[in-house]
Write an enzyme that holds these catalytic residues in place. Structure first.
Site, short mmCIF file in Angstrom:
data_model
loop_
_atom_site.label_atom_id
_atom_site.label_comp_id
_atom_site.label_asym_id
_atom_site.label_seq_id
_atom_site.Cartn_x
_atom_site.Cartn_y
_atom_site.Cartn_z
N SER A 258 0.84 -1.20 0.00
CA SER A 258 0.00 0.00 0.00
C SER A 258 0.87 1.25 0.00
CB SER A 258 -0.92 -0.01 1.23
OG SER A 258 -0.13 0.14 2.40
N LYS A 259 0.23 2.37 0.00
CA LYS A 259 0.94 3.66 -0.09
C LYS A 259 2.06 3.82 0.91
CE LYS A 259 -2.92 4.39 -0.70
NZ LYS A 259 -3.91 3.34 -1.05
N ARG A 260 1.86 3.31 2.09
CA ARG A 260 2.88 3.58 3.11
C ARG A 260 4.21 2.88 2.82
NH1 ARG A 260 -0.22 0.08 6.22
NH2 ARG A 260 0.79 -1.89 6.75
N HIS A 261 4.19 1.95 1.87
CA HIS A 261 5.44 1.28 1.50
C HIS A 261 6.20 2.05 0.43
CE1 HIS A 261 2.81 -2.19 2.84
NE2 HIS A 261 3.79 -2.17 3.71
N GLY A 262 5.58 3.11 -0.08
CA GLY A 262 6.20 3.85 -1.17
C GLY A 262 5.17 3.95 -2.29
#
Length: 490
Positions: A258-262
């Site tokens: 998801s977004k928090r991984h990049g």
RNA sequence: GGCCCGUUGGUCAAGCGGCUAAGACAUCGCCCUUUCACGGCGAAGACAGGAGUUCGAUUCUCCUACGGGUCACCA
């Protein structure tokens, strides 16, 4: 690639959410590759049965992504085909009769339960399968009465209460579930639209899709699909479920990407300087391995090498480092012309790099970057000489000190004034000096490069730095360095 | 929680009863060298655990642990 086997048909069926997640893109890629490796047809179908989630321009993003990724579809909303329309909202009238056919055959039923009742069921918890089958056995009279009264209804699939269902998946093998675990899922919503699951079944059948390729999150609803196909008396497609792509969290654990991984959107990745070919190459290998362990593939090579048996079952972690490596490989493969074209946006920030310097620019930058924006990072010193620390002149390995640096600059500066500003003469000037003095090249090169760049690390050496800077600016900077050293040492 | 799926180095992964358990990325070292890269060479690093089956299990079966997915009038 010509279509040689009309029986093989795969489809990419995204819903227009305005964002192409790399997981979706990989699914599209595998669908494309399965079709192409078998000489089949790759179909694009837009799944927009959810009215509330409509996003303006989202379909264009899908077209654009597929196009830049090179996943050219053979049939789709924009190019047509024999099984259209390819947008579900344009097929609306089609689904209801099928749902009603199932009701007639006894495999589905009208449900008049209100959303409120369902919500309370869920809240009280513990209802097997999420629905208590309240309307499953209404009498003909009750149904007619409710229908006549205009009570909103949905049509639900009537699951067998006992027995078990087994289906075969090309990746996961045979999977069996107890029928009592299956929910009487909704096929047709109160607004008359089909649910995703139902529309999928109907469309896949009507479009003669032979291989249903999708993420493994659909594994658990596949038995319901099969029961539906059987209820219609239709052939069951070949299933290919793909392992999920996960992301690595800061604490080392993994979870769905998801977004928090990049960046997880194709567009975002491209905006960061990743090449579409590199992204495709990388995600092709996330969950699939060729027989011979080849790593770098063109899309065409993938189309030839792809084989369903190489798909793995276990989820994989998206590794930005490896993507970066692939990107670097693709950058290194470019010709000078391609590289210059690719670098244009960055190049425009450096007016001193005139076309005559392009060969030099390519020579020093191409092997050094793995993403486009790194060009301006690595060349920032060209635009402005920083107020660098004089300790930079001290380099143990080159045996330079501030004193030796000052001495060298004093000697070399007048010489530089005299010579022609070319690679050969600059190089000869300095190596000749070093040789004449009986010292290592680095002893003279190091201080020159530091004075010219003001930074410890530069792409290329003293000669390249000075060439990019131009004679006037180079001499100015070296003189400045000389003066600063002189002042500091006196 | 029920059901389903998965588990080989930090990551991607080969392997499909017998191997000193490949390769790639990342990491580290050495070489090359005008700093940094590139390139070359090399190092370290793995079969989740436990029972079986078998002459022999990374490979087959079961159990446990851990991870993931799914249980919407979303797709």
């Amino acid at each position: 690639m010509p279509i040689t086997n009309p029986a093989i048909r795969t489809r990419f069926a995204p819903s227009p959410t305005g964002f192409m997640h790399v997981g979706n893109l990989r699914t599209a890629l595998y669908e494309y590759l399965i079709a192409k490796s078998l000489g089949g047809t790759f179909v694009l179908r837009i799944e927009d049965t959810d009215q509330e989630r409509y996003v303006e321009g989202a379909v264009d993003i899908i077209y654009k992504t597929l196009k830049t990724a090179g996943l050219v579809h053979d049939e789709g909303p924009d190019i047509g085909g024999d099984y259209g329309p390819y947008v579900q909202s344009e097929r609306m009238d089609l689904y209801k009769p099928y749902a009603e056919e199932l009701v007639k055959k006894g495999h589905a039923y009208y449900c008049f339960c209100s959303k409120e009742r369902l919500a309370s069921l869920h809240k009280d918890g513990g209802v097997e399968g999420g629905y208590d089958r309240h309307c499953r056995d209404l009498s003909e009279e009750e149904i007619k009465k409710n229908l006549d009264a205009g009570i909103p209804y949905v049509i639900r699939q009537k699951m067998p209460l006992d027995g078990e269902t087994t289906f075969h998946d090309c990746v996961y093998g045979d999977i069996t579930v107890q029928n009592k675990e299956l929910e009487d899922q909704i096929l047709l919503k109160a607004d008359g639209y089909p649910t995703y699951n139902f529309a999928n079944i109907i469309d896949d059948h009507l479009m003669k899709i032979s291989h249903v390729v999708r993420g493994s999150e659909y594994l658990s609803s596949t038995p319901k699909y099969n029961l539906c196909y059987e209820a219609f008396g239709w052939d069951i497609p070949t299933y290919v479920h793909l392992p999920l792509i996960q992301g690595k969290n800061e604490d080392g654990t993994v979870s769905k990407l998801s977004k928090r991984h990049g960046s997880t959107g194709f567009e975002d990745l491209v905006a960061q300087g990743f090449l579409p070919e590199a992204i495709i190459n990388y995600i092709a290998l996330l969950g699939w391995c060729p027989k011979d362990n080849q790593e770098v593939f063109t899309l065409d090579e993938l189309s030839k090498a792809f084989d369903i048996s190489g798909i793995s079952k276990s989820p994989s972690v998206f590794d930005y480092d490896k993507l970066e490596w692939f990107n670097g490989e693709y950058i290194k493969k470019m010709t000078e012309e391609e590289f210059i074209e690719f670098a244009k946006p960055e190049l425009s920030k450096f007016p001193m790099i005139t076309p005559d310097l392009y060969p030099l620019f390519t020579e020093i930058m191409q092997p050094r970057i793995t993403r486009l924006p790194q060009i301006s990072e690595k060349l920032a010193f060209l635009l402005e000489l920083s107020d660098y620390d004089l300790e930079l002149y001290v380099h143990k390995k080159s045996k330079t000190t501030k004193e030796s640096s000052l001495e060298m600059l004093n000697i070399v500066l007048p010489m530089l004034h005299e010579i022609e500003w070319t690679k050969d003469s600059l190089s000869e000037c300095m190596t000749g000096l070093a040789e004449g003095m009986g010292v290592k090249n680095a002893l003279v090169m190091w201080p020159v490069r530091i004075a010219a760049s003001g930074t410890a690390v530069t792409p290329g050496g003293a000669v390249e730095v000075m060439l990019l800077l131009g004679k006037e600016e180079s001499l100015k900077r070296i003189e400045s360095g000389r003066q600063r050293l002189s002042a500091a040492l006196s």
